[in-house]
Design a protein around this motif. Structure first.
Motif, mmCIF file in Angstrom:
data_model
loop_
_atom_site.group_PDB
_atom_site.id
_atom_site.type_symbol
_atom_site.label_atom_id
_atom_site.label_comp_id
_atom_site.label_asym_id
_atom_site.label_seq_id
_atom_site.Cartn_x
_atom_site.Cartn_y
_atom_site.Cartn_z
ATOM 1 N N ALA A 219 34.605 45.101 46.810
ATOM 2 C CA ALA A 219 33.671 44.209 46.268
ATOM 3 C C ALA A 219 32.443 44.271 47.431
ATOM 4 C CB ALA A 219 34.411 42.759 46.554
ATOM 5 N N ALA A 220 31.937 43.020 47.934
ATOM 6 C CA ALA A 220 31.133 43.169 49.045
ATOM 7 C C ALA A 220 31.034 41.966 49.661
ATOM 8 C CB ALA A 220 29.589 43.469 48.400
ATOM 9 N N GLU A 221 30.392 41.781 50.906
ATOM 10 C CA GLU A 221 30.032 40.717 51.447
ATOM 11 C C GLU A 221 28.613 40.547 51.530
ATOM 12 O OE1 GLU A 221 30.894 38.611 56.093
ATOM 13 O OE2 GLU A 221 31.125 40.912 55.837
ATOM 14 N N TYR A 222 27.964 39.496 50.728
ATOM 15 C CA TYR A 222 26.470 39.345 50.536
ATOM 16 C C TYR A 222 26.108 38.348 51.384
ATOM 17 C CZ TYR A 222 27.127 41.517 45.766
ATOM 18 O OH TYR A 222 27.347 42.440 44.705
ATOM 19 N N TYR B 214 41.249 45.035 49.725
ATOM 20 C CA TYR B 214 40.007 45.064 49.099
ATOM 21 C C TYR B 214 38.900 45.127 50.210
ATOM 22 C CZ TYR B 214 42.734 43.060 45.138
ATOM 23 O OH TYR B 214 43.756 42.962 44.056
ATOM 24 N N PHE B 215 38.220 46.165 49.822
ATOM 25 C CA PHE B 215 37.192 46.364 50.914
ATOM 26 C C PHE B 215 35.940 45.625 50.457
ATOM 27 C CE2 PHE B 215 39.913 49.896 50.223
ATOM 28 C CZ PHE B 215 40.297 50.083 51.655
ATOM 29 N N ASN C 233 45.297 34.760 49.799
ATOM 30 C CA ASN C 233 45.199 36.312 49.622
ATOM 31 C C ASN C 233 45.981 37.046 48.426
ATOM 32 O OD1 ASN C 233 43.927 35.483 51.902
ATOM 33 N ND2 ASN C 233 44.048 37.648 52.731
ATOM 34 N N GLN C 234 47.323 36.555 48.566
ATOM 35 C CA GLN C 234 48.214 37.309 47.427
ATOM 36 C C GLN C 234 47.723 36.764 46.010
ATOM 37 O OE1 GLN C 234 52.379 36.969 48.562
ATOM 38 N NE2 GLN C 234 51.925 37.246 50.922
ATOM 39 N N SER C 235 47.094 35.805 45.751
ATOM 40 C CA SER C 235 46.687 35.454 44.537
ATOM 41 C C SER C 235 45.785 36.342 43.966
ATOM 42 C CB SER C 235 46.397 33.766 44.505
ATOM 43 O OG SER C 235 45.077 34.078 45.165
ATOM 44 N N LEU C 236 45.114 37.186 44.483
ATOM 45 C CA LEU C 236 44.125 37.993 44.179
ATOM 46 C C LEU C 236 45.050 39.119 43.245
ATOM 47 C CD1 LEU C 236 41.854 38.603 47.182
ATOM 48 C CD2 LEU C 236 41.413 37.282 45.194
ATOM 49 N N LEU C 237 46.056 39.244 43.821
ATOM 50 C CA LEU C 237 46.739 40.503 42.954
ATOM 51 C C LEU C 237 47.187 39.959 41.429
ATOM 52 C CD1 LEU C 237 49.531 41.380 45.713
ATOM 53 C CD2 LEU C 237 47.186 42.553 45.171
ATOM 54 N N HIS C 238 47.026 38.665 41.206
ATOM 55 C CA HIS C 238 47.201 38.130 39.733
ATOM 56 C C HIS C 238 46.085 37.629 38.991
ATOM 57 C CE1 HIS C 238 51.212 38.533 41.558
ATOM 58 N NE2 HIS C 238 50.888 37.554 42.441
ATOM 59 N N CYS C 239 44.970 37.851 39.650
ATOM 60 C CA CYS C 239 43.621 37.435 38.973
ATOM 61 C C CYS C 239 43.245 38.394 38.149
ATOM 62 C CB CYS C 239 42.401 37.236 39.972
ATOM 63 S SG CYS C 239 42.847 35.711 41.113
ATOM 64 N N SER C 240 42.598 38.300 36.949
ATOM 65 C CA SER C 240 41.804 39.352 36.100
ATOM 66 C C SER C 240 40.645 39.639 36.871
ATOM 67 C CB SER C 240 41.660 38.749 34.731
ATOM 68 O OG SER C 240 41.043 37.130 35.065
ATOM 69 N N THR C 241 40.375 40.878 36.637
ATOM 70 C CA THR C 241 39.189 41.488 37.221
ATOM 71 C C THR C 241 37.898 41.105 36.517
ATOM 72 O OG1 THR C 241 39.679 43.535 36.358
ATOM 73 C CG2 THR C 241 40.636 42.882 38.489
ATOM 74 N N ALA D 35 29.190 42.476 43.069
ATOM 75 C CA ALA D 35 30.584 43.127 43.353
ATOM 76 C C ALA D 35 31.600 41.986 43.779
ATOM 77 C CB ALA D 35 30.200 44.291 44.268
ATOM 78 N N THR D 36 32.615 41.991 43.111
ATOM 79 C CA THR D 36 33.267 40.723 43.215
ATOM 80 C C THR D 36 34.835 41.043 43.505
ATOM 81 O OG1 THR D 36 33.742 40.549 40.872
ATOM 82 C CG2 THR D 36 31.873 39.221 41.711
ATOM 83 N N LEU D 37 35.535 40.442 44.212
ATOM 84 C CA LEU D 37 36.746 40.482 44.224
ATOM 85 C C LEU D 37 37.438 39.730 42.911
ATOM 86 C CD1 LEU D 37 37.158 38.958 47.918
ATOM 87 C CD2 LEU D 37 37.859 41.080 47.268
ATOM 88 N N PRO D 38 38.790 39.996 42.526
ATOM 89 C CA PRO D 38 39.513 39.584 41.590
ATOM 90 C C PRO D 38 39.267 38.268 41.286
ATOM 91 C CG PRO D 38 41.013 41.302 42.742
ATOM 92 C CD PRO D 38 39.812 40.991 43.423
ATOM 93 N N GLY D 39 38.942 37.699 39.945
ATOM 94 C CA GLY D 39 38.894 36.415 39.728
ATOM 95 C C GLY D 39 37.456 35.998 39.922
ATOM 96 N N ASN D 40 36.552 37.044 39.869
ATOM 97 C CA ASN D 40 35.195 36.721 40.085
ATOM 98 C C ASN D 40 34.704 36.073 41.515
ATOM 99 O OD1 ASN D 40 33.439 38.071 38.191
ATOM 100 N ND2 ASN D 40 32.989 36.006 37.298
ATOM 101 N N HIS D 41 35.863 36.395 42.204
ATOM 102 C CA HIS D 41 35.527 35.764 43.642
ATOM 103 C C HIS D 41 34.465 36.303 44.435
ATOM 104 C CE1 HIS D 41 39.325 34.055 42.886
ATOM 105 N NE2 HIS D 41 39.112 33.141 43.766
#
Length: 246
Positions: A91-94, A54-55, A238-246, A112-118
């Motif tokens: 996503a982004a680094e704000y 994820y960038f 980290n791996q939990s991001l693969l199972h988060c809803s976007t 701009a978020t990572l999965p799971g609204n991170h």
């Protein structure tokens, strides 16, 4: 040249699998400048065991005034290349500053978020943001899960790393730069990283890769040391991001 199955025979980052913080997208911030640069870094990181990326380019109005649309365009340059199997999203680094306050207050568009609204956030390295706690609270109110990037690198915490613990009390997650454990940024950053790891405070790990020198130092460090045991007290997500809803 590019072979996602060409794994490094030394210690690897396979246990991490997912890199959720990098500046590898081409031509958008202080990271990679060209698609060729991006592909080179991704190939070498893949050889170290990472297979999902994820960038997170900077969104810093005074230096890198990116938007979700400009980041999407840069991501598109890598789609359809030999790196395609590694591309999970962007996503982004704000940067938490006055512009960020304004962005949250106006609610102009989703972040701009990572999965799971991170949401990955950062501060100046030399002075703590006066509004950081308010920003964390506001993000949570709006349904985001904040992640503070590389807390070990903020010089104002080096003499009092315990101050970082309050972020966990506020519900903010913490992301460590893997290069910090090798002392790449300096001895104080390494010491602070150890403090956080020993107390099990780290939630995410990122390469924060910008350029070839970062990859070289990762390769050199992993030849000398298996760093996985350093993270044994932490629950790395980290791996939990693969199972988060976007």
């Amino acid at each position: 040249m590019f072979n996602i199955f060409n794994k490094n025979r030394n210690n690897t980052l396979e246990w991490l699998q997912v890199d959720m913080h990098s500046h590898i997208l081409p031509g958008i911030d202080d990271g990679c400048k060209t698609v060729e640069d991006s592909l080179n870094l991704l190939s070498r990181l893949s050889a170290l065991g990472l297979d999902t990326f994820y960038f997170t380019p900077h969104i810093f109005q005074d230096m890198y005034p990116n938007t979700p649309e400009s980041i999407a365009r840069a991501f598109g340059y890598l789609q359809g290349t030999e790196a395609q199997p590694l591309l999970a999203g962007y996503a982004a680094e704000y940067m938490v500053d006055g512009h960020f306050d304004h962005r949250l207050d106006k609610e102009e568009q989703p972040l701009a978020t990572l999965p799971g609204n991170h949401v990955l956030i950062e501060m100046s390295y030399i002075q703590e943001s006066k509004s950081i706690e308010k920003n964390i609270f506001d993000l949570q109110i709006k349904g985001y899960q904040p992640i503070l990037a590389h807390p070990e690198r903020y010089v104002f915490y080096h003499e009092n790393p315990k101050a970082i613990e309050r972020f966990k009390d506020l519900g903010c997650l913490l992301q460590l730069n893997v290069l910090s454990v090798f002392g790449y940024y300096g001895s104080r950053e390494k010491k602070t990283a150890k403090y956080l790891l020993d107390r099990g405070l780290i939630d995410f790990v990122g390469t924060d890769a910008h350029h070839e020198r970062h990859i070289h130092m990762l390769e050199r460090g992993l030849k000398k040391e298996d760093i996985k045991p350093l993270f044994k007290k932490c629950t790395i997500k980290n791996q939990s991001l693969l199972h988060c809803s976007t």
